[in-house]
Write a protein that holds these residues in place. Structure first.
Motif, PDB file in Angstrom:
ATOM      1  N   UNK A 119       0.882  -1.295  -0.091  1.00 30.24           N
ATOM      2  CA  UNK A 119      -0.066  -0.056   0.002  1.00 30.24           C
ATOM      3  C   UNK A 119       0.929   1.185  -0.180  1.00 30.24           C
ATOM      4  N   UNK A 120       0.756   1.952  -1.244  1.00 30.11           N
ATOM      5  CA  UNK A 120       1.793   3.052  -1.017  1.00 30.11           C
ATOM      6  C   UNK A 120       0.811   4.488  -1.069  1.00 30.11           C
ATOM      7  N   UNK A 121       1.078   5.275   0.298  1.00 33.03           N
ATOM      8  CA  UNK A 121       0.471   6.324   0.382  1.00 33.03           C
ATOM      9  C   UNK A 121       1.571   7.454   0.091  1.00 33.03           C
ATOM     10  N   UNK A 122       1.144   8.195  -0.892  1.00 34.11           N
ATOM     11  CA  UNK A 122       1.809   9.085  -1.499  1.00 34.11           C
ATOM     12  C   UNK A 122       1.148  10.574  -1.525  1.00 34.11           C
ATOM     13  N   UNK A 123       2.048  11.582  -0.859  1.00 31.15           N
ATOM     14  CA  UNK A 123       1.649  12.932  -0.554  1.00 31.15           C
ATOM     15  C   UNK A 123       2.820  13.912  -1.166  1.00 31.15           C
ATOM     16  N   UNK A 124       2.372  15.247  -1.165  1.00 27.14           N
ATOM     17  CA  UNK A 124       3.199  16.303  -1.511  1.00 27.14           C
ATOM     18  C   UNK A 124       3.160  17.288  -0.566  1.00 27.14           C
ATOM     19  N   UNK A 125       4.119  17.595   0.065  1.00 27.60           N
ATOM     20  CA  UNK A 125       4.263  18.730   1.012  1.00 27.60           C
ATOM     21  C   UNK A 125       4.112  20.099   0.561  1.00 27.60           C
ATOM     22  N   UNK A 126       4.127  20.268  -0.968  1.00 30.41           N
ATOM     23  CA  UNK A 126       3.928  21.686  -1.393  1.00 30.41           C
ATOM     24  C   UNK A 126       2.327  21.748  -1.074  1.00 30.41           C
ATOM     25  N   UNK A 127       1.605  20.922  -1.107  1.00 31.80           N
ATOM     26  CA  UNK A 127       0.007  21.221  -0.866  1.00 31.80           C
ATOM     27  C   UNK A 127      -0.394  21.221   0.666  1.00 31.80           C
ATOM     28  N   UNK A 128       0.684  21.457   1.461  1.00 32.01           N
ATOM     29  CA  UNK A 128       0.429  21.621   3.071  1.00 32.01           C
ATOM     30  C   UNK A 128       0.745  23.181   3.100  1.00 32.01           C
TER      31      UNK A 128
ATOM     32  N   UNK B  50      -4.577  14.127   4.699  1.00 30.72           N
ATOM     33  CA  UNK B  50      -3.773  14.004   3.196  1.00 30.72           C
ATOM     34  C   UNK B  50      -3.765  12.565   3.173  1.00 30.72           C
ATOM     35  N   UNK B  51      -3.443  11.707   4.162  1.00 31.58           N
ATOM     36  CA  UNK B  51      -3.383  10.226   4.055  1.00 31.58           C
ATOM     37  C   UNK B  51      -4.754   9.515   3.803  1.00 31.58           C
ATOM     38  N   UNK B  52      -5.673  10.110   4.108  1.00 30.45           N
ATOM     39  CA  UNK B  52      -7.206   9.670   3.843  1.00 30.45           C
ATOM     40  C   UNK B  52      -7.400  10.234   2.499  1.00 30.45           C
ATOM     41  N   UNK B  53      -6.873  11.175   1.780  1.00 28.65           N
ATOM     42  CA  UNK B  53      -7.164  11.637   0.517  1.00 28.65           C
ATOM     43  C   UNK B  53      -6.347  10.479  -0.467  1.00 28.65           C
ATOM     44  N   UNK B  54      -5.067  10.060   0.231  1.00 28.21           N
ATOM     45  CA  UNK B  54      -4.082   9.224  -0.629  1.00 28.21           C
ATOM     46  C   UNK B  54      -4.717   7.789  -0.947  1.00 28.21           C
ATOM     47  N   UNK B  55      -5.449   7.478   0.165  1.00 32.25           N
ATOM     48  CA  UNK B  55      -6.353   6.226   0.140  1.00 32.25           C
ATOM     49  C   UNK B  55      -7.160   6.180  -0.953  1.00 32.25           C
ATOM     50  N   UNK B  56      -7.713   7.256  -1.598  1.00 35.02           N
ATOM     51  CA  UNK B  56      -8.486   6.951  -2.659  1.00 35.02           C
ATOM     52  C   UNK B  56      -8.063   6.369  -3.767  1.00 35.02           C
TER      53      UNK B  56
ATOM     54  N   UNK C 122      -6.077   3.450  -3.708  1.00 32.17           N
ATOM     55  CA  UNK C 122      -5.871   2.313  -3.100  1.00 32.17           C
ATOM     56  C   UNK C 122      -6.705   1.405  -3.236  1.00 32.17           C
ATOM     57  N   UNK C 123      -6.481   0.154  -3.617  1.00 33.19           N
ATOM     58  CA  UNK C 123      -7.415  -0.895  -3.813  1.00 33.19           C
ATOM     59  C   UNK C 123      -6.797  -2.092  -3.020  1.00 33.19           C
ATOM     60  N   UNK C 124      -7.713  -2.087  -1.774  1.00 33.62           N
ATOM     61  CA  UNK C 124      -7.079  -3.345  -0.766  1.00 33.62           C
ATOM     62  C   UNK C 124      -8.564  -3.701   0.063  1.00 33.62           C
ATOM     63  N   UNK C 125      -8.515  -4.887   0.353  1.00 34.45           N
ATOM     64  CA  UNK C 125      -9.831  -5.144   1.195  1.00 34.45           C
ATOM     65  C   UNK C 125     -10.234  -4.495   2.384  1.00 34.45           C
ATOM     66  N   UNK C 126      -8.884  -4.182   2.882  1.00 33.42           N
ATOM     67  CA  UNK C 126      -9.021  -3.525   4.298  1.00 33.42           C
ATOM     68  C   UNK C 126      -9.053  -2.068   4.273  1.00 33.42           C
ATOM     69  N   UNK C 127      -9.328  -1.335   3.103  1.00 35.28           N
ATOM     70  CA  UNK C 127      -9.337  -0.141   3.008  1.00 35.28           C
ATOM     71  C   UNK C 127     -10.306   0.714   4.104  1.00 35.28           C
TER      72      UNK C 127
END
Length: 529
Positions: A64-73, A91-97, A99-104
């Motif tokens: 599961x790769x949670x990617x974010x950009x600190x320029x957005x903060x 931002x992590x919650x947004x990154x999950x959008x 992600x495809x995983x059964x425990x999302x």
């Protein structure tokens, strides 16, 4: 149709770009699979974001790769640990959008609970939440943060790194991210340095857990060839792909945005224009030289960043001027401040244990910059400007006459300067004299591999002709003969029959002037000053 991109991240479906498969595989197997925390720390426009985007897709089958950009903060979100923690979980919650995983849903609920129940929580509570999330996740979680430089002046970010470090050291007992990947220009040690006074110990970074990132990000000649193969398949220009790729590499040393900039300019601005009426004519050594000349006339974010650092760090500027003008050999030490800054921003590299300019384009730009800044007060530049009309005949450059007139000029001023000054600045004076003569039509660059305290070779391109000029300090007849032999070998390399030599001779018995020497099928015009 795809095009060459120089703005932002590159995407395979839209842009011509080198294949990243090998780079991604190395990052995965050498770093991510081994649970490493690391920084992709490279100069501006080096393909960091492109690499991160491709890596995110490459890893998604196993992680599961949670990617974010600190320029957005926004900066104010780093005001304290509570505000940052709430922003970070959003931002992590947004990154999950993506992600495809059964425990999302289960993982998202943990983040939602933190935002609701720990609205006053700081970094301690945030990391307890992150630890719980990593513990229950069905797949290992990789955290990926781009543009970490954006947080460089915030103590909260340093505290955030300290928390990551603490959990990393105890991760057998306290689950946390499988791997953490940061990307930016500044390395974490320098982020810490910004926040501490000069009197404090400056190098106790909270990121000393990071593994070395030694994956090559420069483009090789083979990678450039592969990219041009795809372009040629679409456009059928008839170019000699291997020759073009090698010439682009000679100018750029594989610096990603410079490679793309040359290709983009040839494709969009040179092909079809006067002198390059056909695509094959544009995709040639002459077309590449034209693209480089035009690039050097423009202000770009990359060049602006370079100028900014030179203005901020006088010692860096002095070192680079010494390398370019005097052939100074500077031992490479990554911990020396000027060297560290130059390497961090991508315009200095280590070569054979010494400091070197990263590529020919950067060196040409720096040379032009220094020349322009000095031109106003330079007598050599003003003389070259006034003499210019004497040297252009039928749109061709009379290099023989240029050397003769420079001897006259140098002889005039020689009596006013001491030997130390003339030896130190003699080569610089010739370059200043030459610049206004070829300005607007021609260009020149210094050949890095021939430059030392005694010898510097300059290649001049003017109106489709090429001139090879060796400038050297005279150190006796035997050294002079070796110089002549080296010049003839270099003429072979450039497929030239005629070369030029300027010998700065401080022997009082010297005979100044210009003479023509014949060596087999080669001619050398030598000026002694």
């Amino acid at each position: 149709m795809r095009y060459f991109n120089t703005e932002g991240s590159c995407r395979p479906g839209e842009h011509y770009m080198v294949k990243l498969d090998n780079r991604l595989e190395l990052i995965k197997t050498k770093l991510v699979d081994r649970k490493k925390y690391f920084v992709i720390n490279k100069g501006r426009q080096y393909g960091k974001t492109t690499t991160l985007n491709a890596l995110e897709a490459y890893l998604k089958e196993d992680y599961i790769v949670l990617a974010m950009d600190f320029q957005e903060i926004p900066t104010q979100k780093f005001a304290d640990g509570t505000i940052f923690s709430q922003t970070f979980t959003k931002k992590l919650s947004r990154a999950f959008r993506y992600i495809e995983t059964p425990d999302k849903e289960r993982l998202l609920q943990l983040l939602a609970d933190f935002q609701t129940n720990c609205s006053d929580g700081g970094l301690d509570e945030l990391f307890e939440c992150l630890s719980s999330m990593c513990e229950i996740s069905l797949r290992p979680i990789v955290l990926m943060i781009d543009e970490v430089d954006s947080a460089s002046n915030n103590q909260v970010f340093i505290d955030f790194l300290s928390q990551i470090r603490s959990y990393y050291l105890k991760r057998d007992k306290m689950p946390i991210f499988h791997s953490v990947i940061l990307a930016g220009v500044y390395n974490i040690k320098n982020l810490k340095l910004k926040l501490r006074s000069e009197s404090e110990h400056q190098y106790n970074s909270p990121w000393n857990i990071a593994a070395d990132f030694d994956i090559e990000m420069d483009f090789s000649t083979d990678q450039i060839t592969s990219m041009l193969d795809e372009y040629e398949a679409d456009h059928q220009t008839g170019m000699d792909i291997q020759t073009v790729a090698e010439e682009i590499y000679q100018y750029t040393s594989g610096y990603p945005v410079l490679v793309s900039s040359i290709c983009k300019r040839i494709d969009e601005k040179i092909s079809g224009k006067e002198g390059f009426e056909t695509p094959a004519a544009a995709w040639s050594e002459a077309g590449i030289a034209k693209a480089v000349k035009d690039m050097l006339r423009e202000s770009t974010p990359l060049f602006e960043s370079m100028v900014k650092q030179l203005d901020l760090y006088k010692s860096l500027r002095d070192m680079i001027e010494g390398i370019i003008y005097q052939g100074r050999i500077v031992p490479f030490s990554p911990d020396e401040k000027s060297v560290s800054i130059g390497v961090m921003f991508g315009f200095l590299v280590e070569k054979d244990g010494h400091v070197a300019i990263a590529n020919r384009i950067f060196e040409m730009y720096l040379l032009n910059l220094f020349m322009t800044q000095e031109a106003i007060e330079s007598g050599a530049y003003l003389r070259g400007e006034s003499d210019r009309v004497l040297f252009i005949r039928d749109n061709r450059l009379d290099m023989d006459f240029i050397l003769a007139k420079f001897v006259d000029y140098f002889t005039e001023i020689c009596c006013e300067k001491d030997e130390e000054f003339l030896e130190k600045y003699g080569r610089k004076m010739f370059l200043l004299y030459l610049k206004p003569i070829i300005n607007g039509v021609g260009n020149y660059y210094i050949v890095a591999q021939t430059r030392d305290a005694r010898r510097t070779d300059v290649i001049v391109d003017y109106g489709g002709e090429q001139f090879v000029i060796e400038m050297k300090i005279w150190h006796g007849d035997e050294y002079n003969r070796r110089g002549e032999q080296q010049l003839m070998e270099y003429l072979d390399y450039f497929h030239q029959k005629k070369g030029y030599m300027i010998s700065f001779n401080f022997n009082t018995q010297k005979e100044t002037g210009v003479k023509t020497l014949l060596f087999g099928d080669k001619t050398i015009v030598e000026a002694v000053v």
